[in-house]
Each structure stands twice: as C-alpha cells, then as structure tokens.
Motif scaffolding. Sequence first.
Motif, PDB file in Angstrom:
ATOM      1  N   UNK A 128      43.822  -2.542  52.100  1.00  0.00           N
ATOM      2  CA  UNK A 128      44.123  -2.837  53.347  1.00  0.00           C
ATOM      3  C   UNK A 128      42.933  -3.859  53.814  1.00  0.00           C
ATOM      4  N   UNK A 129      41.922  -4.028  53.371  1.00  0.00           N
ATOM      5  CA  UNK A 129      40.671  -4.874  53.573  1.00  0.00           C
ATOM      6  C   UNK A 129      40.936  -6.118  53.269  1.00  0.00           C
ATOM      7  N   UNK A 130      41.233  -6.456  52.113  1.00  0.00           N
ATOM      8  CA  UNK A 130      41.566  -7.591  51.261  1.00  0.00           C
ATOM      9  C   UNK A 130      42.938  -8.074  51.190  1.00  0.00           C
ATOM     10  N   UNK A 131      44.108  -7.180  51.155  1.00  0.00           N
ATOM     11  CA  UNK A 131      45.204  -7.469  50.862  1.00  0.00           C
ATOM     12  C   UNK A 131      45.701  -8.006  49.371  1.00  0.00           C
ATOM     13  N   UNK A 132      44.625  -7.710  48.440  1.00  0.00           N
ATOM     14  CA  UNK A 132      44.861  -7.958  47.050  1.00  0.00           C
ATOM     15  C   UNK A 132      45.547  -6.788  46.394  1.00  0.00           C
ATOM     16  N   UNK A 133      46.876  -6.964  46.096  1.00  0.00           N
ATOM     17  CA  UNK A 133      47.619  -5.778  45.373  1.00  0.00           C
ATOM     18  C   UNK A 133      47.604  -5.877  43.781  1.00  0.00           C
ATOM     19  N   UNK A 134      46.737  -6.536  43.026  1.00  0.00           N
ATOM     20  CA  UNK A 134      46.887  -6.440  41.646  1.00  0.00           C
ATOM     21  C   UNK A 134      45.620  -5.806  41.203  1.00  0.00           C
ATOM     22  N   UNK A 135      45.468  -4.722  40.456  1.00  0.00           N
ATOM     23  CA  UNK A 135      44.301  -4.026  40.073  1.00  0.00           C
ATOM     24  C   UNK A 135      44.750  -3.655  38.491  1.00  0.00           C
ATOM     25  N   UNK A 136      43.345  -3.735  37.756  1.00  0.00           N
ATOM     26  CA  UNK A 136      43.083  -3.337  36.473  1.00  0.00           C
ATOM     27  C   UNK A 136      42.850  -1.995  36.287  1.00  0.00           C
ATOM     28  N   UNK A 137      43.771  -0.950  35.904  1.00  0.00           N
ATOM     29  CA  UNK A 137      43.335   0.461  35.796  1.00  0.00           C
ATOM     30  C   UNK A 137      42.475   0.716  34.576  1.00  0.00           C
ATOM     31  N   UNK A 138      41.187   1.219  34.537  1.00  0.00           N
ATOM     32  CA  UNK A 138      40.551   1.334  33.423  1.00  0.00           C
ATOM     33  C   UNK A 138      40.367   3.132  33.482  1.00  0.00           C
ATOM     34  N   UNK A 139      40.916   3.634  32.110  1.00  0.00           N
ATOM     35  CA  UNK A 139      40.667   5.176  32.388  1.00  0.00           C
ATOM     36  C   UNK A 139      40.208   5.527  30.716  1.00  0.00           C
ATOM     37  N   UNK A 140      39.297   6.468  30.794  1.00  0.00           N
ATOM     38  CA  UNK A 140      38.715   6.803  29.306  1.00  0.00           C
ATOM     39  C   UNK A 140      39.107   8.196  29.120  1.00  0.00           C
ATOM     40  N   UNK A 141      39.604   8.485  28.098  1.00  0.00           N
ATOM     41  CA  UNK A 141      39.879  10.214  27.693  1.00  0.00           C
ATOM     42  C   UNK A 141      39.280  10.306  26.537  1.00  0.00           C
ATOM     43  N   UNK A 142      38.901  11.892  26.500  1.00  0.00           N
ATOM     44  CA  UNK A 142      38.182  12.042  25.139  1.00  0.00           C
ATOM     45  C   UNK A 142      39.169  12.467  24.235  1.00  0.00           C
ATOM     46  N   UNK A 143      39.230  12.082  22.926  1.00  0.00           N
ATOM     47  CA  UNK A 143      40.346  12.203  22.013  1.00  0.00           C
ATOM     48  C   UNK A 143      39.786  13.522  21.171  1.00  0.00           C
ATOM     49  N   UNK A 144      40.704  14.607  21.115  1.00  0.00           N
ATOM     50  CA  UNK A 144      40.320  15.825  20.597  1.00  0.00           C
ATOM     51  C   UNK A 144      40.583  15.608  18.945  1.00  0.00           C
ATOM     52  N   UNK A 145      39.501  16.236  18.288  1.00  0.00           N
ATOM     53  CA  UNK A 145      39.538  15.913  16.774  1.00  0.00           C
ATOM     54  C   UNK A 145      40.065  17.329  16.334  1.00  0.00           C
ATOM     55  N   UNK A 146      41.081  16.971  15.412  1.00  0.00           N
ATOM     56  CA  UNK A 146      41.661  18.180  14.819  1.00  0.00           C
ATOM     57  C   UNK A 146      40.769  19.050  13.819  1.00  0.00           C
ATOM     58  N   UNK A 147      40.659  20.149  14.090  1.00  0.00           N
ATOM     59  CA  UNK A 147      39.751  21.092  13.057  1.00  0.00           C
ATOM     60  C   UNK A 147      40.241  21.130  11.558  1.00  0.00           C
ATOM     61  N   UNK A 148      41.503  20.873  11.140  1.00  0.00           N
ATOM     62  CA  UNK A 148      41.865  20.679   9.750  1.00  0.00           C
ATOM     63  C   UNK A 148      41.474  19.296   9.004  1.00  0.00           C
ATOM     64  N   UNK A 149      41.123  18.371   9.755  1.00  0.00           N
ATOM     65  CA  UNK A 149      40.745  17.105   9.187  1.00  0.00           C
ATOM     66  C   UNK A 149      39.376  17.089   8.501  1.00  0.00           C
ATOM     67  N   UNK A 150      39.459  16.702   7.120  1.00  0.00           N
ATOM     68  CA  UNK A 150      38.294  16.844   6.257  1.00  0.00           C
ATOM     69  C   UNK A 150      37.140  16.031   7.040  1.00  0.00           C
ATOM     70  N   UNK A 151      36.043  16.633   6.678  1.00  0.00           N
ATOM     71  CA  UNK A 151      34.698  15.710   7.152  1.00  0.00           C
ATOM     72  C   UNK A 151      34.489  14.712   6.315  1.00  0.00           C
ATOM     73  N   UNK A 152      34.062  13.639   6.937  1.00  0.00           N
ATOM     74  CA  UNK A 152      33.636  12.427   6.150  1.00  0.00           C
ATOM     75  C   UNK A 152      32.382  12.318   5.821  1.00  0.00           C
ATOM     76  N   UNK A 153      31.387  13.087   6.128  1.00  0.00           N
ATOM     77  CA  UNK A 153      30.163  13.125   5.867  1.00  0.00           C
ATOM     78  C   UNK A 153      29.974  13.240   4.275  1.00  0.00           C
ATOM     79  N   UNK A 154      28.754  12.475   3.822  1.00  0.00           N
ATOM     80  CA  UNK A 154      28.401  12.404   2.554  1.00  0.00           C
ATOM     81  C   UNK A 154      27.822  13.512   1.945  1.00  0.00           C
TER      82      UNK A 154
END
Length: 96
Positions: free
Chosen positions: A62-88
């Motif tokens: 309403x203030x600027x009249x600029x209609x174009x926005x970039x939407x940035x959203x970060x979500x946590x990715x769940x790690x499955x428990x059946x995945x083998x650990x990659x630790x040495x």
Amino acid sequence: MATPMDLLRSNLSRVRIPEPTNRIYKQECCVSFDTPKSEGGLFVDMNSFLAFGKEYVGWNFEKTGNPVYLHIKQTKKLVSEDRPLKKPTLLAIGTL
C-alpha cells in the motif's frame, strides 16, 4: 485469468537488479523480528530490497505500490532414524 508468470511480466519494470553496491536486507524483517525461519518466512521487496514479514507485506504494498516480492522460507529437514551414521569409526594417523 492471468497466470502468475503473466502478472510477473507485467510488473517486470518495477523489479531492480541488485548491483554490488546495493545492500539487501534478507535476514530479518525491517518492521518486526520475523526471519526466514519464522512461520510465514520473509518477503523481500524486489525494488527496495527490504524484507518484510507476512503480516507487513500488505502494508508495504500500500505504501510503495511494488507488487513483486521474493519469498524466503527456511524449514528444518527431518532426518530419518534408519539412515546409517556417517561418522568415522576408526582413526589412523601415519598408516599406509
């Protein structure tokens, strides 16, 4: 009915391309404490390069009249428990 791409093309003249000297504020909303990790994410105004939370996008439009926005959203990715650990499992220094 116009597609989102048609709407973007019609407003392309309002979009600025950032230059190396431009500062882009995309880490936190300039009005509230919203971040990309917040529920609604952040919306960066592609003309002023200021970020706004979901509830302040309408206010900025309403203030600027600029209609174009970039939407940035970060979500946590769940790690499955059946995945083998990659630790040495072994540590060997100076062996062949």
